[in-house]
Design an enzyme around this catalytic site. Structure first.
Site, mmCIF file in Angstrom:
data_model
loop_
_atom_site.group_PDB
_atom_site.id
_atom_site.type_symbol
_atom_site.label_atom_id
_atom_site.label_comp_id
_atom_site.label_asym_id
_atom_site.label_seq_id
_atom_site.Cartn_x
_atom_site.Cartn_y
_atom_site.Cartn_z
ATOM 1 C CD GLU A 53 -0.929 -0.045 3.842
ATOM 2 O OE1 GLU A 53 -2.089 0.433 3.774
ATOM 3 O OE2 GLU A 53 -0.980 -0.324 4.554
ATOM 4 C CG ASP A 63 1.313 -8.383 6.400
ATOM 5 O OD1 ASP A 63 2.213 -9.238 6.785
ATOM 6 O OD2 ASP A 63 1.437 -6.863 6.805
ATOM 7 N NE ARG A 119 7.818 -25.612 28.835
ATOM 8 C CZ ARG A 119 9.276 -25.952 28.637
ATOM 9 N NH1 ARG A 119 9.224 -26.092 27.216
ATOM 10 N NH2 ARG A 119 10.462 -25.649 29.579
ATOM 11 N N GLY A 163 1.901 -9.100 10.413
ATOM 12 C CA GLY A 163 0.580 -8.637 9.704
ATOM 13 C C GLY A 163 0.016 -7.818 11.028
ATOM 14 C CD GLU A 206 4.053 -8.051 13.682
ATOM 15 O OE1 GLU A 206 5.125 -7.812 13.194
ATOM 16 O OE2 GLU A 206 4.007 -7.371 11.891
ATOM 17 C CD GLN A 211 5.571 -14.720 10.630
ATOM 18 O OE1 GLN A 211 4.478 -15.107 10.418
ATOM 19 N NE2 GLN A 211 6.544 -14.066 11.470
HETATM 20 O O1 F6P Z 1 3.820 -5.215 5.861
HETATM 21 C C1 F6P Z 1 4.379 -6.921 6.058
HETATM 22 C C2 F6P Z 1 5.113 -6.530 7.130
HETATM 23 O O2 F6P Z 1 5.668 -7.987 7.054
HETATM 24 C C3 F6P Z 1 4.459 -6.697 8.745
HETATM 25 O O3 F6P Z 1 3.580 -7.669 8.472
HETATM 26 C C4 F6P Z 1 5.419 -6.230 9.975
HETATM 27 O O4 F6P Z 1 5.159 -5.663 10.523
HETATM 28 C C5 F6P Z 1 6.159 -5.776 8.976
HETATM 29 O O5 F6P Z 1 6.582 -5.717 7.363
HETATM 30 C C6 F6P Z 1 7.737 -6.057 9.267
HETATM 31 O O6 F6P Z 1 8.780 -5.500 8.709
HETATM 32 P P1 F6P Z 1 10.561 -4.963 8.592
HETATM 33 O O7 F6P Z 1 10.769 -5.781 9.810
HETATM 34 O O8 F6P Z 1 10.884 -5.218 7.080
HETATM 35 O O9 F6P Z 1 10.264 -3.169 9.338
#
Ligand code: F6P
Length: 341
Positions: free
Chosen positions: A103, A127, A162, A170, A221, A273
């Protein structure tokens, strides 16, 4: 025709497959010439370029990352940034630009397009939260990695009885958490779209132990408790205004342990990921996006983004693609209620 290509924002498995699709069809079918711009919008902003032809895309299909580099550089936040981008495109005699990004990157592309710069966009985000496309490449790979992690965590959770909390990416949307959590048989899935009730989470955890299993909790997250705020890694903002997330997993494990008396640990999957080789589906989708993007340039369909609708790749206005993000519908999330606890 001479076409510039850039990849912006967080990287994503499949970026190289898009670039390969663009270049192979552009050169071999349309007779175009290409230049790569380095590190997202930093390339056009600073005139940082790299050769891009068929030799440069040989062997890149299974490779993660992006051969062009990436960054979160935002020309809209730099004095005369748009003017400098336009000047560098002209200096390199670029007739059209293909911007591959999420975006933020495509938001800049939309502004440039409104000012008459010939641009075609390709959607990218692990995402999967870009509006106007059913799927983005990289998402499937991320879901597979998270699912494999959850599978592995089940056995060690059982051995030690555990609670294991898995934090996945995300920021605004829980697509990775929901898909991997369902595929991996998680007992609790928490997504940014719906604030969670900690008492309910603890009740699900305790129920899982009562039936002699160890619970796996998947949390995106960007998820938030009913009372509370986003948990941040640090509060500094990038050029697009995003804070760094991560920490909700540790917070949750601590709260669960205190409230239930059961030992709870956290695994943060983070950039695992996003790195490494793309899944077969992501290579397929990324390749199709690349082929269709260069065809869009050929047809002069500027100001559009290629998008997946069902099984078709279509063109949508860049402005539609960046107008809002695609989040998990509450009804879809509710479909899986039976698996919680
Ligand atoms: O927008 C994609 C994404 O992977 C999010 O899920 C994550 O919050 C962010 O990018 C982390 O990006 P970076 O580690 O590159 O700053």
């Amino acid at each position: 025709m001479h076409i510039g290509v850039l990849t912006g924002g967080g990287d994503c498995p499949g970026l190289n497959a898009v670039i390969r699709g663009i270049v192979r069809k552009g050169v071999e079918v349309h007779g175009y010439r290409f230049t790569g711009f380095r590190d997202g919008w930093r390339g056009p902003l600073e005139g940082a370029v790299t050769p891009l032809g068929v030799p440069e895309v040989r062997g890149v299909l299974p490779r993660g990352g992006t051969l062009l580099g990436s960054s979160r550089t935002n020309p809209l936040k730099v004095p005369d940034g748009i003017g400098r981008v336009r000047a560098n495109l002209a200096a390199h005699r670029v007739d059209a630009l293909i911007a591959i990004g999420g975006e933020d990157t495509l938001g800049v592309a939309a502004v440039l397009s409104e000012q008459g710069v010939p641009i075609v966009g390709v959607p990218k985000t692990i995402d999967n939260d870009l509006n106007a496309t059913d799927y983005t490449f990289g998402f499937d790979t991320a879901v597979n990695i998270a699912t494999e992690a959850i599978d592995r965590l089940h056995t060690t959770a059982e051995s030690h009885k555990r609670v294991l909390v898995v934090e996945v990416m995300g920021r605004h949307a829980g697509w990775i958490a929901l898909h991997s959590g369902i595929a991996g048989g998680a007992n609790v899935i928490l997504i940014p779209e719906q604030r969670f009730d900690l008492d309910q989470v603890c009740a699900w955890v305790e129920h899982r132990f009562r039936i002699n299993y160890a619970p796996i909790v998947v949390v995106a997250e960007g998820a938030m408790p009913l009372a509370g705020q986003l948990v941040l890694k640090d509060a500094t903002r990038d050029a697009y205004g995003h804070v760094r997330l991560s920490g909700i997993g540790d917070w949750l494990a601590h709260e669960i342990q205190v409230r239930t008396g059961k030992e709870a640990r956290t695994t943060v999957l983070g950039h695992i990921q996003r790195g490494g080789t793309p899944s077969a589906f992501d290579r397929w989708l990324a390749t199709r996006f690349g082929l269709h993007a260069v065809d869009a340039v050929h047809d002069g369909a500027y100001g559009t983004m290629v998008a997946l609708r069902g099984t078709d790749v279509v063109r949508v206005p860049l402005t539609e693609a960046t107008a809002r993000i695609k989040t998990v519908d509450p009804a879809l999330y509710a479909e899986f209620d039976v698996f919680f606890g």
